[in-house]
Design a protein around this motif. Structure first.
Motif, PDB file in Angstrom:
ATOM      1  N   HIS A 151       3.382  12.149   1.759  1.00 30.46           N
ATOM      2  CA  HIS A 151       2.080  11.846   1.792  1.00 30.46           C
ATOM      3  C   HIS A 151       1.698  10.153   1.852  1.00 30.46           C
ATOM      4  O   HIS A 151       0.865   9.866   2.718  1.00 30.46           O
ATOM      5  CB  HIS A 151       1.677  12.193   0.465  1.00 30.46           C
ATOM      6  N   SER A 152       2.609   9.402   1.430  1.00 36.71           N
ATOM      7  CA  SER A 152       2.446   7.906   1.541  1.00 36.71           C
ATOM      8  C   SER A 152       2.670   7.504   2.795  1.00 36.71           C
ATOM      9  O   SER A 152       2.101   6.509   3.398  1.00 36.71           O
ATOM     10  CB  SER A 152       3.209   7.203   0.266  1.00 36.71           C
ATOM     11  N   LEU A 153       3.898   8.107   3.520  1.00 35.57           N
ATOM     12  CA  LEU A 153       4.242   7.732   4.840  1.00 35.57           C
ATOM     13  C   LEU A 153       3.105   7.877   5.921  1.00 35.57           C
ATOM     14  O   LEU A 153       2.822   7.171   6.858  1.00 35.57           O
ATOM     15  CB  LEU A 153       5.291   8.400   5.036  1.00 35.57           C
ATOM     16  N   MET A 210       0.974  -1.269  -0.218  1.00 34.89           N
ATOM     17  CA  MET A 210      -0.106  -0.150  -0.072  1.00 34.89           C
ATOM     18  C   MET A 210       0.910   1.222  -0.078  1.00 34.89           C
ATOM     19  O   MET A 210       0.781   2.253  -0.664  1.00 34.89           O
ATOM     20  CB  MET A 210      -0.913  -0.012   1.412  1.00 34.89           C
ATOM     21  N   TYR A 211       1.975   1.257   0.844  1.00 35.61           N
ATOM     22  CA  TYR A 211       2.724   2.348   0.865  1.00 35.61           C
ATOM     23  C   TYR A 211       3.468   2.694  -0.601  1.00 35.61           C
ATOM     24  O   TYR A 211       3.339   3.896  -1.048  1.00 35.61           O
ATOM     25  CB  TYR A 211       3.732   2.309   2.018  1.00 35.61           C
ATOM     26  N   PHE A 212       3.975   1.995  -1.025  1.00 42.28           N
ATOM     27  CA  PHE A 212       4.763   1.917  -2.422  1.00 42.28           C
ATOM     28  C   PHE A 212       3.811   2.210  -3.576  1.00 42.28           C
ATOM     29  O   PHE A 212       3.937   3.038  -4.168  1.00 42.28           O
ATOM     30  CB  PHE A 212       5.677   0.826  -2.998  1.00 42.28           C
ATOM     31  N   PHE A 213       2.458   1.460  -3.612  1.00 39.12           N
ATOM     32  CA  PHE A 213       1.620   1.930  -4.547  1.00 39.12           C
ATOM     33  C   PHE A 213       1.478   3.332  -4.470  1.00 39.12           C
ATOM     34  O   PHE A 213       1.024   3.986  -5.446  1.00 39.12           O
ATOM     35  CB  PHE A 213       0.392   0.974  -4.409  1.00 39.12           C
ATOM     36  N   GLY A 258       1.119   8.639  -6.755  1.00 37.79           N
ATOM     37  CA  GLY A 258       1.187  10.197  -6.487  1.00 37.79           C
ATOM     38  C   GLY A 258       2.345  10.745  -7.242  1.00 37.79           C
ATOM     39  O   GLY A 258       2.364  11.696  -7.755  1.00 37.79           O
ATOM     40  N   LEU A 259       3.434  10.059  -7.510  1.00 39.43           N
ATOM     41  CA  LEU A 259       4.523  10.470  -8.401  1.00 39.43           C
ATOM     42  C   LEU A 259       4.188  10.682  -9.754  1.00 39.43           C
ATOM     43  O   LEU A 259       4.647  11.426 -10.609  1.00 39.43           O
ATOM     44  CB  LEU A 259       5.974   9.401  -8.170  1.00 39.43           C
ATOM     45  N   LEU A 312      -3.694  16.640  -3.580  1.00 37.78           N
ATOM     46  CA  LEU A 312      -2.406  16.036  -4.304  1.00 37.78           C
ATOM     47  C   LEU A 312      -2.972  15.576  -5.700  1.00 37.78           C
ATOM     48  O   LEU A 312      -2.192  14.948  -6.583  1.00 37.78           O
ATOM     49  CB  LEU A 312      -1.912  14.998  -3.567  1.00 37.78           C
ATOM     50  N   GLY A 313      -4.444  15.328  -5.834  1.00 35.83           N
ATOM     51  CA  GLY A 313      -4.870  14.870  -7.078  1.00 35.83           C
ATOM     52  C   GLY A 313      -5.679  16.049  -7.855  1.00 35.83           C
ATOM     53  O   GLY A 313      -5.208  16.265  -8.957  1.00 35.83           O
TER      54      GLY A 313
END
Length: 316
Positions: free
Chosen positions: A155-157, A101-104, A109-110, A206-207
């Motif tokens: 944001h992911s963190l 979930m974190y990396f996705f 976002g990137l 962020l979107g």
């Protein structure tokens, strides 16, 4: 076993697309093919840009970064799904689910930030052509990519740390092929009000923010193109934006479709099926969109593969 709060849960079940045994080899072959095409296609873009001095410009620098992120985005979900199909298992550990979930969330976002930066690059190239190389200097390009990485990581963190505070039911079957933030929050047994608020605020900021930036850039680009007197000049200016516009439309339309479908039919496999579009199909199509519509990429790929030398030799 009755569901209940369990902060010590050790694993989840990813239900995927279908439980029918006869469909598993088809799904395995299909997703393995798409994954290999995605990795190979985007890797070719990266190698072509890095090896050809003609492509050492801001536009191709951002494109190479986008290709790298697309490889990473697909690699966070598809290999685990292929492993589960091959081993006839649906299990993913709690730690593995949070990591996925974190990396996705990070790479999704990137993707959004890089598409926004690329829209700004096209705006400067078309509306300020004489100052393009001055404005889009290597320092600014590197800074834009660095800020995109830092923002996405933070944001992911934040989202992942907040999910770690939740407790989940003892029996948790996720009707998806990977651990997505929205799904994780939906299936938590504890109060998720704060998580939902942060998720929706992050989605808007962020979107929605980058999307408004893209729309603003292209509104300025359209205005500048209208001021070009010759039809050939208008076509040339517009043709430099077609590939990027196609990728932006594909990414945002499929992403929006996923969340509309998941909102309409929560807990079904339709969300997983729709998610394939922006997690697998879009990263796979990006290299084709850019290579087919971009003469510089096509020539660089020919030089990289040696095809141009072969053609010259045959012609000679």
């Amino acid at each position: 076993m009755d569901p209940g709060n369990d902060t010590g849960i050790s694993e989840f079940l990813l239900m995927g697309f279908s439980e029918e045994p006869e469909l598993q080899p088809i799904l395995f072959g299909l997703f393995l093919s798409m994954y290999l095409i995605t990795v190979f296609g985007n890797l070719l873009i990266i190698l072509a840009v890095s090896s050809d001095s003609h492509l050492h410009t801001p536009m191709y620098f951002f494109l190479a970064n986008l290709s790298f992120v697309d490889i990473c985005l697909t690699s966070t979900t598809v290999p685990k799904m292929l492993l589960n199909i091959q081993t006839h298992s649906k299990v993913i550990t709690y730690a593995g689910c949070i990591t996925q979930m974190y990396f996705f969330t990070l790479f999704a976002g990137l993707d959004i930030f890089l598409l926004t930066v690329m829209a700004y690059d096209r705006f400067v190239a078309i509306c300020c052509p004489l100052n393009y190389m001055v404005i889009m200097n290597p320092r600014l390009c590197g800074l834009l990519v660095l800020v995109s990485w830092i923002t996405s990581v933070l944001h992911s963190l934040l989202e992942s740390l907040m999910v770690l505070q939740l407790s989940f039911c003892t029996v948790l079957e996720i009707p998806h092929f990977f651990c997505e933030l929205n799904q994780m929050i939906q299936f938590a047994c504890s109060d998720t009000f704060l998580n939902n608020m942060v998720m929706y605020f992050g989605a808007m900021l962020l979107g929605g923010g980058p999307f408004i930036g893209i729309l603003y850039s292209y509104s300025k680009i359209a205005f500048c193109i209208q001021r070009i007197s010759s039809a050939q000049g208008k076509y040339k200016a517009f043709s430099t934006c077609v590939s990027h516009l196609s990728v932006v439309s594909l990414f945002y339309c499929t992403g929006l479709g996923v969340y509309l479908s998941s909102a309409a039919t929560q807990g079904s496999h339709s969300s997983a099926t729709a998610s394939v579009m922006y997690t697998v199909v879009t990263p796979m199509l990006n290299p084709f969109i850019y290579s087919l519509r971009n003469r510089g990429i096509k020539e660089a790929l020919m030089r990289f593969s040696g095809m141009q030398n072969i053609k010259s030799y045959i012609y000679y």
